[in-house]
Motif scaffolding. Structure first.
Motif, PDB file in Angstrom:
ATOM      1  N   ALA B 122       0.836  -1.206   0.000  1.00 52.06           N
ATOM      2  CA  ALA B 122       0.000   0.000   0.000  1.00 52.06           C
ATOM      3  C   ALA B 122       0.866   1.248   0.000  1.00 52.06           C
ATOM      4  O   ALA B 122       0.567   2.221  -0.697  1.00 52.06           O
ATOM      5  N   ASP B 125       2.072   1.700  -3.385  1.00 50.22           N
ATOM      6  CA  ASP B 125       0.994   2.138  -4.275  1.00 50.22           C
ATOM      7  C   ASP B 125       0.652   3.605  -4.050  1.00 50.22           C
ATOM      8  O   ASP B 125       0.440   4.358  -5.007  1.00 50.22           O
ATOM      9  N   LEU B 126       0.595   3.978  -2.770  1.00 50.83           N
ATOM     10  CA  LEU B 126       0.218   5.354  -2.455  1.00 50.83           C
ATOM     11  C   LEU B 126       1.371   6.310  -2.656  1.00 50.83           C
ATOM     12  O   LEU B 126       1.164   7.513  -2.780  1.00 50.83           O
ATOM     13  N   ARG B 128       3.569   6.922  -0.372  1.00 42.25           N
ATOM     14  CA  ARG B 128       3.691   7.688   0.860  1.00 42.25           C
ATOM     15  C   ARG B 128       4.344   6.839   1.937  1.00 42.25           C
ATOM     16  O   ARG B 128       4.279   5.616   1.902  1.00 42.25           O
ATOM     17  N   VAL B 165      -4.511   4.136   7.057  1.00 40.41           N
ATOM     18  CA  VAL B 165      -4.917   3.221   5.986  1.00 40.41           C
ATOM     19  C   VAL B 165      -4.506   1.809   6.390  1.00 40.41           C
ATOM     20  O   VAL B 165      -3.760   1.598   7.356  1.00 40.41           O
ATOM     21  N   VAL B 233     -12.548   7.137  -4.087  1.00 41.92           N
ATOM     22  CA  VAL B 233     -11.272   7.395  -3.426  1.00 41.92           C
ATOM     23  C   VAL B 233     -11.387   8.700  -2.667  1.00 41.92           C
ATOM     24  O   VAL B 233     -12.340   9.454  -2.843  1.00 41.92           O
ATOM     25  N   ASP B 238      -2.902  17.252   0.301  1.00 41.24           N
ATOM     26  CA  ASP B 238      -1.676  17.047   1.073  1.00 41.24           C
ATOM     27  C   ASP B 238      -1.463  18.225   2.001  1.00 41.24           C
ATOM     28  O   ASP B 238      -1.606  19.374   1.621  1.00 41.24           O
ATOM     29  N   GLY B 246      -6.522  10.201  -2.937  1.00 43.00           N
ATOM     30  CA  GLY B 246      -6.242   9.018  -3.751  1.00 43.00           C
ATOM     31  C   GLY B 246      -6.246   7.714  -3.006  1.00 43.00           C
ATOM     32  O   GLY B 246      -5.780   6.697  -3.534  1.00 43.00           O
ATOM     33  N   ILE B 247      -6.784   7.697  -1.802  1.00 44.66           N
ATOM     34  CA  ILE B 247      -6.824   6.422  -1.078  1.00 44.66           C
ATOM     35  C   ILE B 247      -8.159   5.755  -1.351  1.00 44.66           C
ATOM     36  O   ILE B 247      -9.217   6.370  -1.172  1.00 44.66           O
ATOM     37  N   VAL B 283      -0.296   7.470   7.577  1.00 42.98           N
ATOM     38  CA  VAL B 283       0.430   8.216   6.550  1.00 42.98           C
ATOM     39  C   VAL B 283       1.148   9.386   7.208  1.00 42.98           C
ATOM     40  O   VAL B 283       0.521  10.226   7.861  1.00 42.98           O
TER      41      VAL B 283
END
Lengths: 173, 302
Positions: B122, B125-126, B128, B165, B233, B238, B246-247, B283
């Protein structure tokens, strides 16, 4: 009479041998077991006639040499037990020997018997281990035989006394 | 004559006071002969035949004696071994318990490993950095909130309003932190409002906690009708908002028009199974100082 003596003597030796190879290995200390056959021979020498003791010693020795677990040159135990019988016979006295005398006789017989066996092995070139090891084994064997003396000798001597005329006299005295 | 006889017998002279030397010599010689015979003739000596005979005669005697004495010789070993056996039983019980526990937790451990792996994925993918944490407490249902406690706090670099997340998607946001724990408001809580975006059409809306563990999506544009199966999503931003954009949050399962509020409402089935949360990631900005391993944006553990 002589035949009965021989039969009983052989029976006692067989019993001693059976116990020696079947019972005492369970109680063995450092693999050393009491030499019951030697004790029987000493008893015979102390109570029965010298001749009888010598013959019994030879027979018991041969049996020890040949009976299953044995795997050495035959005749070694026979030789040492004959010598033991002879020496013990010399100790024999007219009256019943004192306890101390019997114990001393057993100790000497055990030491000499095991030593003669070991020495014959050395002479014949059998693998025995170092001399200190041999001495240790002999010491343990002597201790074992002394320990078993009170249980074996009175009983065996009584049996042999019954069979010998001289012994019967002595037993009564 | 008779007393003399008696005297002699009493002295034991019938066999002589000394052992007969002749017999001794004969027997010693016999023994020596036997030895020589056995030693010299080697493997095929006649003594071996004798040995066989004696063995066959005496072997059964030994067997019988051994069978007779075995029950008695077994007694001391029984006593001696009882303590040993007790010791053995104790050790084996302990070992058994350990193995049982291992067996019992192997599924759990496997799942945890999978979750950690999912977390690194994850993070990649993110794009972060994530601080891994574990859910250690669930708010009770009678408090009517959907909150959980994490085992990471400010020492791990957590701050309020950070996004939480897991491998499946959005879990919630951090409400407050202590040094070693954090309280997280789950996305399905009724007080939770998350800015959402339908991935297919980029339409915006607000996600609120609904009933039965679902989310309600209220779209800003009342004319847009989301399709079933559309993925929602987070909208977010930010730095400013509590949620990073975008999660993945969930999937549209049902759509209906709200007549009173004149807007389209959609029921969102969240990707995250909120009832079985364990490993989550918070995050955090890149380079956050943390007291634990940080899952970097590229999926590496740093």
């Amino acid at each position: 009479m002589s035949l009965a003596r021989a039969a009983v003597g052989l029976l006692v030796v067989l019993l001693a041998l059976a116990l020696q190879v079947s019972l005492f290995p369970h109680l063995a200390w450092q693999g050393v077991v009491p030499n019951l056959v030697l004790l029987v021979v000493v008893a015979a020498a102390l109570s029965g006639g010298a001749q009888f003791a010598l013959l019994l010693g030879f027979a018991g020795g041969v049996l020890l040499d040949l009976a299953p677990p044995a795997d050495h040159v035959a005749g070694r135990w026979a030789l040492s037990l004959v010598l033991v019988a002879w020496i013990a016979s010399r100790v024999r006295q007219e009256t019943r020997p004192s306890t101390l005398a019997v114990l001393g006789c057993v100790a000497a017989s055990s030491f000499i018997g095991t030593s003669v066996f070991a020495l014959s092995g050395l002479v014949l070139g059998e693998p025995l281990g170092s001399v200190p090891e041999i001495l240790g084994v002999i010491a343990v064997a002597v201790l074992w035989d002394l320990l078993l003396t009170p249980f074996v000798l009175p009983w065996a001597m009584k049996v042999f006394d019954r069979l010998t005329p001289a012994g019967r006299e002595r037993a009564r005295a | 004559m008779a007393p003399f006889d008696r005297e002699r017998r009493w002295r034991g002279l019938d066999e002589g006071p000394r052992p007969p030397r002749a017999t001794l010599v004969a027997l010693v010689l016999a023994a020596a002969t036997l030895m020589t015979l056995d030693q010299a003739t080697g493997p095929d000596s006649p003594v071996d035949a004798l040995r066989t005979v004696v063995g066959e005669g005496f072997g059964p005697v030994e067997t019988a004696t051994s069978a007779l004495v075995r029950p008695f010789t077994a007694v001391p070993t029984w006593f001696k071994q009882k303590d040993d056996l007790r010791e053995d039983v104790r050790e084996l019980e302990a070992e058994n318990a350990a193995l049982r526990e291992q067996v019992a937790t192997v599924d759990y451990d496997r799942n945890r490993l999978a979750e950690f792996e999912g977390l690194t994925r994850a993070a990649a993918d993110l794009g972060r950095s994530l601080v891994p944490a574990r859910v250690v407490g669930y708010g009770p249902a009678q408090s009517f909130t959907r909150t959980v406690t994490l085992d990471a706090g400010s020492d791990a670099g957590l701050r309020p309003d950070m996004t939480v997340v897991n491998a499946d998607g959005l879990v919630g946001r951090v409400l407050r932190v202590t040094r070693s724990s954090a309280t997280v408001l789950l996305a399905v809580d009724a007080r939770s409002v998350v800015g959402g975006r339908i991935g297919r059409t980029m339409e915006l809306g607000f996600l609120r906690g609904g009933e039965d563990g679902t989310l309600d999506l209220e779209l800003l544009d009342q004319k847009v009708v989301p399709a079933q199966g559309d993925v929602v999503v987070t909208w977010g931003s930010d730095g400013a908002g509590p949620y990073v954009p975008g999660i993945p949050v969930g999937r549209v399962t049902d759509v209906f028009a709200s007549v009173r509020e004149q807007s389209q409402r959609a029921v969102i089935e969240p990707f995250v199974a909120f009832s079985s949360l364990d490993v989550v990631g918070v995050v955090v900005p890149d380079g956050t100082a943390t007291d634990r391993a940080l899952v970097e944006a590229d999926g590496e553990i740093g």
